[in-house]
Motif scaffolding. Structure first.
Motif, PDB file in Angstrom:
ATOM      1  N   GLU A 285      -9.641   3.729   4.974  1.00  0.00           N
ATOM      2  CA  GLU A 285     -10.926   4.054   4.880  1.00  0.00           C
ATOM      3  C   GLU A 285     -11.133   5.520   4.322  1.00  0.00           C
ATOM      4  O   GLU A 285     -12.221   5.897   3.833  1.00  0.00           O
ATOM      5  N   MET A 286     -10.191   6.498   4.547  1.00  0.00           N
ATOM      6  CA  MET A 286     -10.058   7.958   4.363  1.00  0.00           C
ATOM      7  C   MET A 286      -9.450   8.195   2.911  1.00  0.00           C
ATOM      8  O   MET A 286      -9.344   9.470   2.599  1.00  0.00           O
ATOM      9  N   GLY A 287      -9.122   7.091   2.250  1.00  0.00           N
ATOM     10  CA  GLY A 287      -8.721   7.161   0.715  1.00  0.00           C
ATOM     11  C   GLY A 287      -7.203   6.828   0.670  1.00  0.00           C
ATOM     12  O   GLY A 287      -6.951   6.894  -0.454  1.00  0.00           O
ATOM     13  N   MET A 288      -6.406   6.441   1.603  1.00  0.00           N
ATOM     14  CA  MET A 288      -5.040   6.081   1.517  1.00  0.00           C
ATOM     15  C   MET A 288      -5.039   4.858   0.595  1.00  0.00           C
ATOM     16  O   MET A 288      -5.492   3.791   0.986  1.00  0.00           O
ATOM     17  N   PRO A 289      -4.259   4.733  -0.562  1.00  0.00           N
ATOM     18  CA  PRO A 289      -4.626   3.747  -1.524  1.00  0.00           C
ATOM     19  C   PRO A 289      -3.693   2.356  -1.143  1.00  0.00           C
ATOM     20  O   PRO A 289      -4.044   1.293  -1.738  1.00  0.00           O
ATOM     21  N   VAL A 290      -2.684   2.479  -0.056  1.00  0.00           N
ATOM     22  CA  VAL A 290      -1.833   1.461   0.195  1.00  0.00           C
ATOM     23  C   VAL A 290      -1.600   1.027   1.766  1.00  0.00           C
ATOM     24  O   VAL A 290      -2.344   1.901   2.598  1.00  0.00           O
ATOM     25  N   ASP A 291      -1.175   0.034   1.942  1.00  0.00           N
ATOM     26  CA  ASP A 291      -0.879  -0.410   3.466  1.00  0.00           C
ATOM     27  C   ASP A 291       0.659  -0.462   3.773  1.00  0.00           C
ATOM     28  O   ASP A 291       0.982  -0.784   5.111  1.00  0.00           O
ATOM     29  N   SER A 292       1.575  -0.009   3.063  1.00  0.00           N
ATOM     30  CA  SER A 292       2.985   0.116   3.262  1.00  0.00           C
ATOM     31  C   SER A 292       3.252   1.172   2.824  1.00  0.00           C
ATOM     32  O   SER A 292       3.138   1.792   1.542  1.00  0.00           O
ATOM     33  N   TYR A 293       4.455   1.902   3.298  1.00  0.00           N
ATOM     34  CA  TYR A 293       5.179   3.023   2.914  1.00  0.00           C
ATOM     35  C   TYR A 293       5.957   2.745   1.800  1.00  0.00           C
ATOM     36  O   TYR A 293       6.288   3.853   0.973  1.00  0.00           O
ATOM     37  N   LEU A 294       6.334   1.641   1.303  1.00  0.00           N
ATOM     38  CA  LEU A 294       7.220   1.456   0.386  1.00  0.00           C
ATOM     39  C   LEU A 294       6.495   1.052  -1.159  1.00  0.00           C
ATOM     40  O   LEU A 294       6.955   0.970  -2.379  1.00  0.00           O
ATOM     41  N   GLU A 295       4.949   1.300  -0.895  1.00  0.00           N
ATOM     42  CA  GLU A 295       4.241   1.025  -1.921  1.00  0.00           C
ATOM     43  C   GLU A 295       4.390   2.079  -3.107  1.00  0.00           C
ATOM     44  O   GLU A 295       4.388   3.311  -2.508  1.00  0.00           O
ATOM     45  N   PRO A 296       4.850   2.077  -4.229  1.00  0.00           N
ATOM     46  CA  PRO A 296       5.075   3.003  -5.378  1.00  0.00           C
ATOM     47  C   PRO A 296       3.803   4.082  -5.304  1.00  0.00           C
ATOM     48  O   PRO A 296       4.128   5.188  -5.534  1.00  0.00           O
ATOM     49  N   GLU A 297       2.633   3.620  -5.075  1.00  0.00           N
ATOM     50  CA  GLU A 297       1.440   4.355  -5.141  1.00  0.00           C
ATOM     51  C   GLU A 297       1.334   5.543  -3.956  1.00  0.00           C
ATOM     52  O   GLU A 297       0.476   6.646  -3.994  1.00  0.00           O
ATOM     53  N   PHE A 298       2.052   5.178  -2.856  1.00  0.00           N
ATOM     54  CA  PHE A 298       2.067   6.100  -1.730  1.00  0.00           C
ATOM     55  C   PHE A 298       2.329   7.546  -1.895  1.00  0.00           C
ATOM     56  O   PHE A 298       1.639   8.316  -1.479  1.00  0.00           O
ATOM     57  N   HIS A 299       3.490   7.611  -2.471  1.00  0.00           N
ATOM     58  CA  HIS A 299       4.248   9.109  -2.537  1.00  0.00           C
ATOM     59  C   HIS A 299       3.354   9.930  -3.459  1.00  0.00           C
ATOM     60  O   HIS A 299       3.291  11.213  -2.976  1.00  0.00           O
ATOM     61  N   PRO A 300       2.823   9.503  -4.727  1.00  0.00           N
ATOM     62  CA  PRO A 300       2.039  10.518  -5.518  1.00  0.00           C
ATOM     63  C   PRO A 300       0.907  10.834  -4.692  1.00  0.00           C
ATOM     64  O   PRO A 300       0.244  12.126  -4.645  1.00  0.00           O
ATOM     65  N   TRP A 301       0.251   9.803  -3.881  1.00  0.00           N
ATOM     66  CA  TRP A 301      -0.982  10.099  -3.092  1.00  0.00           C
ATOM     67  C   TRP A 301      -0.543  11.112  -1.876  1.00  0.00           C
ATOM     68  O   TRP A 301      -1.224  12.051  -1.663  1.00  0.00           O
TER      69      TRP A 301
END
Length: 455
Positions: A285-301
């Protein structure tokens, strides 16, 4: 007819000589019963100290790298011509210390600073107690506290704990000296002491990011002193406050730009956020785009928004902060002994030293409560202006708040090795548990010495 026994019954010179003798004896024991001071052992983090120190001396990276300025300079200065060679790592299983070229000079320096810092603290702390017996007791307690294996073993380990302890002792000793000089004469010149303290304080601050909170508290306590007209015109005090403000700004900017801060934030997401579906939903809800640490989009965010989102979350959810502090407060006091090496060849004396250390270093929250209760007593005496109670109250509040203001961000920012990272804070509580009551006894003794003879 009987007279109350007071410190006046003794020649003050004998008290000073006794303290000096105690420092010499304990220093000898520290050198004699801990084996070859050139032996060392690495931890899993030691390689990061070596690599971080390779940054150019005049680059931003020397400040913002994986490790902080003080250890970067230390490892850069003592690096041998052929580079460091880690021969033994004691983090996975307890083993023996060995000789490691280059590292030998680091651990010898760590031991030397430890003897200097704690010896000076024993001298300057006891110097400002009135009772001869309190002087002797304080010197014995401080040096036994510092030179038992729970503390002294860290001098052989290639991490930042040893320097944290010894530079703290050095800066606190100098702070005690300055505080009493200014208490007795607000116009006293303490520039030399202040410069020495500033050097110790600066390098101590740049050992761990959380140490800058002590600088914040120091500025606040100096500001409180300025309420009293007798201190407002002291330029040295103002200079110390300005120096600490500059250190705070520098520490904040370098921490914010450093890779080490992102490592801590990364660990919070791994260990606290993603294992909890409810927290994952809140962060989404605060803007994190994924629900898993392993998602490739997480680290740039994470690199761009991770730290600010975590701070916003903590500010908006104080219940989480309170729960984390309550959950991890007691574990922070446990397992304070190093687990990197054994020294079976130093028995049986080592067993005796451990026994003494176990009495002085309880691994529970009792030191926090005991030091807090004694601190309340000192502050109450300060309101009554009993003897030297006000200067002791200022110093004890400085100690207690330094421990507390560094412990809180340590708990909130650490998800592993908490007890090691919290060692500075828990050390202060354990030390305060012994020194604060001794100050109370000395203040009571001073008051008793002013009473009429008993008949």
């Amino acid at each position: 007819m009987f007279r109350a026994v007071t410190s006046k019954s003794f020649n003050p010179l004998w008290g000073s000589l006794a303290v000096l003798l105690i420092i010499v004896v304990f220093s000898f024991m520290r050198l004699r019963y801990y084996g070859d001071p050139a032996l060392s052992i690495a931890g899993n983090d030691t390689i990061s100290y070596v690599e971080s120190s390779k940054a150019s001396l005049f680059s931003a990276e020397i400040w913002t790298g994986r490790r902080l300025l003080t250890t970067n300079l230390l490892y850069k200065i003592f690096e041998p011509e052929n580079g460091y060679e880690i021969k033994v790592n004691g983090s996975l299983e307890t083993t023996k210390r060995v000789y490691q070229p280059g590292f030998d000079r680091i651990v010898i320096l760590q031991m030397g600073l430890s003897i200097l810092g704690w010896g000076l603290l024993a001298w300057l702390f006891s110097e400002n107690l009135r009772s001869t017996w309190a002087k002797i007791a304080s010197a014995v307690l401080i040096l036994a506290f510092a030179f038992t294996p729970q503390m002294a073993d860290w001098d052989s380990i290639l991490l930042s704990e040893s320097l944290t302890f010894s530079l703290f002792a050095l800066q606190f000793a100098l702070l005690v000296k300055m505080a009493f000089l200014l208490y007795k004469d607000p116009d006293a010149s303490v520039i030399g002491w202040a410069l020495a303290w500033a050097v110790a304080s600066f390098f101590w601050t740049f050992l761990r990011d959380t140490n800058m909170f002590t600088s914040v508290m120091t500025v606040a306590l100096i500001a409180a002193l300025m309420i009293a007209p007798r201190y407002r015109r002291n330029k040295t005090l103002k200079g110390i406050a300005i120096f600490q403000l500059l250190v705070i700004v520098l520490a904040f900017l370098t921490a914010r730009s450093s890779a080490r801060t992102m490592d801590q934030i990364d660990n919070l997401y791994i260990d606290d956020v993603f294992p909890n579906p409810a927290l994952v939903a809140i962060f989404q809800e605060m803007g994190m785009p994924v629900d898993s640490y392993l998602e490739p989009e997480f680290h740039p965010w994470l690199q761009e928004h991770g730290s600010t989102t975590m701070i916003r979350f903590m500010l908006a959810h104080p219940g989480y902060v309170a729960q984390k502090l309550a959950r991890d407060f007691a574990p922070a006091f446990t397992e304070i002994k190093q687990t990197y090496f054994n020294a079976r060849d130093l028995k049986p004396m080592r067993d005796y030293l451990f026994g003494l250390g176990n009495a002085l270093h309880p691994e529970n929250t009792t030191p926090f409560l005991a030091s807090l209760l004694a601190l309340v007593g000192i502050v109450l005496l300060a309101f009554r202006n009993t003897a030297n109670s006000r200067v002791w109250a200022w110093l004890c509040v400085w100690l207690f708040l330094s421990a507390s203001l560094t412990l809180i961000p340590t708990i909130l920012g650490d998800t592993w090795a908490l007890n090691r990272h919290a060692l500075y804070s828990t050390l202060i509580y354990r030390l305060g548990m012994w020194l604060f009551p001794l100050i109370l006894v000395d203040l009571a003794w001073q008051q008793d010495a002013q009473t009429a003879p008993l008949s």
